[in-house]
Scaffold this active site. Structure first.
Site, mmCIF file in Angstrom:
data_model
loop_
_atom_site.group_PDB
_atom_site.id
_atom_site.type_symbol
_atom_site.label_atom_id
_atom_site.label_comp_id
_atom_site.label_asym_id
_atom_site.label_seq_id
_atom_site.Cartn_x
_atom_site.Cartn_y
_atom_site.Cartn_z
ATOM 1 N N PRO A 169 0.940 -1.026 0.109
ATOM 2 C CG PRO A 169 -0.026 -0.842 2.061
ATOM 3 C CD PRO A 169 0.778 -2.140 1.380
ATOM 4 C CB CYS A 170 2.997 2.852 -2.502
ATOM 5 S SG CYS A 170 2.168 2.546 -4.086
ATOM 6 C CG HIS A 171 -2.951 3.108 -0.992
ATOM 7 N ND1 HIS A 171 -2.657 2.053 -1.579
ATOM 8 C CD2 HIS A 171 -3.794 3.365 -0.109
ATOM 9 C CE1 HIS A 171 -3.267 1.186 -0.702
ATOM 10 N NE2 HIS A 171 -3.965 2.015 0.273
#
Length: 273
Positions: A240-242
Site C-alpha cells: 500500500p504505497c498509497h
C-alpha cells in the site's frame, strides 16, 4: 463515465477550487448528476455521504490519519514485529525473488496477466508461479515485461477478474470460496524490500509520512530514498504505497495519479476508521 471516473473528477475539481469551498449542488453538477443521484453514488462507492466525503478530503483529516498511522507504526516497532500484512480478512505474504530468479528473468515461467475492473478504474494484474507479481492501474504492460523479460506472458482477463474480486471486494460473502492468503512475489534491492515490507504494516485507513517510514526501517535520514522505493513498488494497492504522504498532510506523488491515490485513501478510511 463510470463511478470511479466521477469520483476522480470531483476530487480533481475540489483540489482546483478548494478556496471556493464548492457546495454539494456544485459538485453534483460537475459530474452531471442530480444532488440525490450524487448522494447515492457516494453511498454506494465509499459508504459515505457527500458531506462526509468532503470532510475526508481536508488537510486536517489527512493529518488525523497521519497521527493515527504513526501511532500504529510505533507500536509495531516497539513490539519488534514484522509479520504479514492484512487486507480485510486476507493475509498478505511478501516473498522476494532469489538472485538466481532475478538473473533468469522469468525464464521457464508462465505469467498469467490480464485487465480487470476495480473501484479505482481498470487495473493490470499478473501472477507468476510464485504469486502475484504485478498490479497497476493502467493498461501498460511495459513494466511487467521489463521485470520478467524471459517469462511467457499469457493473457488471462478472467483470472485477473477473479483476483480483482478477491482483492477489492471487501464484502465477506464475496470471499467465502477463495483462499484467505495472498502471496506476493517481487524483485528488488534489499532497501526496497525493507520499505515494501514496512508498507504492509500500515493498516487500511491509516497514513504515515515518508520520514516516519525511514525511521521504521532504521535509516531516519533516508526519506528521499524511501520515496523512490515507494515509487518503484510493482504491486500497487496490495503493497500500500498509497498510505504514505508528506509530513504536513500533503498527498505526495503516486504513479497512477493523485486523484486515484486520494480515492483509495478515502474509500479505505470510510471502511476502516
Amino acid at each position: 463515465m463510470n463511478d470511479y471516473d466521477r469520483i476522480a473528477k470531483v476530487i480533481r475539481y475540489i483540489e482546483e477550487h478548494r478556496k471556493e469551498q464548492p457546495d454539494l449542488d456544485t459538485l453534483a453538477a460537475v459530474v452531471e448528476l442530480s444532488p440525490s443521484h450524487f448522494h447515492r453514488l457516494f453511498s454506494r462507492w465509499a459508504g459515505l455521504t457527500p458531506k462526509e466525503f468532503l470532510k475526508c478530503l481536508t488537510l486536517e483529516h489527512a493529518r488525523d490519519l497521519l497521527r493515527e498511522g504513526h501511532s500504529v507504526l510505533d507500536s509495531a516497532l516497539a513490539a519488534g514485529l514484522s509479520g504479514p500484512g492484512r487486507l480485510h480478512d486476507l493475509c498478505i505474504r511478501l516473498e522476494a525473488a532469489t538472485p538466481g530468479e532475478i538473473k533468469a528473468g522469468g525464464a521457464g515461467w508462465e505469467i498469467r496477466a490480464g485487465i480487470a475492473e476495480s473501484p479505482f478504474g481498470s487495473c493490470l494484474i499478473a501472477e507468476s508461479p510464485r504469486g502475484i507479481c504485478h498490479l497497476s492501474f493502467s493498461n501498460d504492460w511495459k513494466r511487467l515485461q521489463q521485470d520478467w523479460p524471459h517469462a511467457q506472458m499469457v493473457r488471462d482477463d478472467q483470472r485477473a477478474a477473479e483476483r480483482a474480486e478477491q482483492i477489492f471486494n471487501d464484502a465477506p460473502q464475496s470471499r467465502s470460496a477463495v483462499s484467505s492468503e495472498l502471496r506476493l512475489f517481487v524483485k528488488g534491492t534489499e532497501f526496497q524490500l525493507k520499505v515494501w515490507r514496512a508498507l504492509l504494516e500500515i493498516p487500511p485507513g491509516r497514513l504515515v509520512s515518508y520520514g516516519r517510514m525511514a525511521e521504521r526501517i532504521g535509516n531516519p535520514n533516508a526519506s528521499r530514498a524511501v520515496g523512490s522505493a515507494v515509487g518503484r513498488n510493482p504491486i500497487g494497492y496490495l503493497i500500500p504505497c498509497h498510505r504514505v504522504i508528506r509530513e504536513g498532510g500533503g498527498i505526495g506523488g503516486y504513479a497512477w495519479g493523485t486523484e486515484r491515490k486520494r480515492a483509495i485513501q478515502l474509500r479505505e478510511a470510510a471502511r476502516h476508521t
